[in-house]
Scaffold this active site. Sequence first.
Site, PDB file in Angstrom:
ATOM      1  N   ASP A  97      50.519  -7.445  30.988  1.00 38.85           N
ATOM      2  CA  ASP A  97      51.800  -7.163  31.621  1.00 38.85           C
ATOM      3  C   ASP A  97      51.667  -6.897  33.112  1.00 38.85           C
ATOM      4  OD1 ASP A  97      53.182  -7.370  29.218  1.00 38.85           O
ATOM      5  OD2 ASP A  97      52.754  -5.286  28.691  1.00 38.85           O
ATOM      6  N   GLU A 144      63.020  -9.726  22.049  1.00 34.29           N
ATOM      7  CA  GLU A 144      61.676  -9.173  21.926  1.00 34.29           C
ATOM      8  C   GLU A 144      61.727  -7.713  22.357  1.00 34.29           C
ATOM      9  OE1 GLU A 144      58.724 -11.377  24.013  1.00 34.29           O
ATOM     10  OE2 GLU A 144      59.449 -13.297  23.267  1.00 34.29           O
TER      11      GLU A 144
END
Length: 258
Positions: free
Chosen positions: A58, A47
């Site tokens: 995140d 990824e």
Amino acid sequence: MNRINQLFDNRGNRKLLSLYFCAGCPTLDSTGQVILALQRRGIDMIEVGIPFSDPLADGPVIQDAGTKALRNGMTLQRLFQQLSDIKQQVRIPLVLMGYLNVVMHYGIENFCRQCVESGVSGAIIPDLPFKDYLETVKPVADRYDLRIIMMITPETSEERIRFIDQHTEGFVYMVSSASITGAQHNFDQQKLAYFQRIEAMALRNPRMIGFGISNRQTLESAQSNAAGAIIGSKFVSLLNDTGDPDKALDRLFDALSK
């Protein structure tokens, strides 16, 4: 056939390992070097994060990597060029992970076309509403044979999970918790019950578990309840510390053995 589908169709009983890193970090031109090193060391899928100024899902490690990448000058156009430069050497699936604002600014059609032209097999857009995926993104992505991977969490209803499973291809990304990304020391009974509940649903698509995997306990828990595991923050941290993908992998594999 799309490389993501090939990977899962041909894996047999082998448990997969996918790693995440942010394009443009630790250096602007390190993207290709990192990808080729991970492929050489046996990572099954990669990824590649598209840095964004407001990454809501995140944790601090990946946020810091994104900030550094943006300061280094990384853009989506530059990333596509870097991926195109190594396209002929890449044999494993690449999945871009980025936020909707970046993709929409680039244009859905342009994004999907450039993904395929640069050797990308799929994309994860964490803040993409499923309705918009069905009506706007999926028809374009399907034309380019690009897999749009959707996430589920412990709070996602069974009805919603089955709907996602019915209308997507590739794999389902199982987020281990509803919190932001970041390494965890263990998965508690509540998380294990969630993994087992989803496994019992016998979904059409294979599942990969991500968020919080950083040691042997979390890796084995994920791999025993899905097709494989996705590691992000732990590898990003090690890559930032070492500046070298091989050294970062050495340290990661050591941590995963304990």
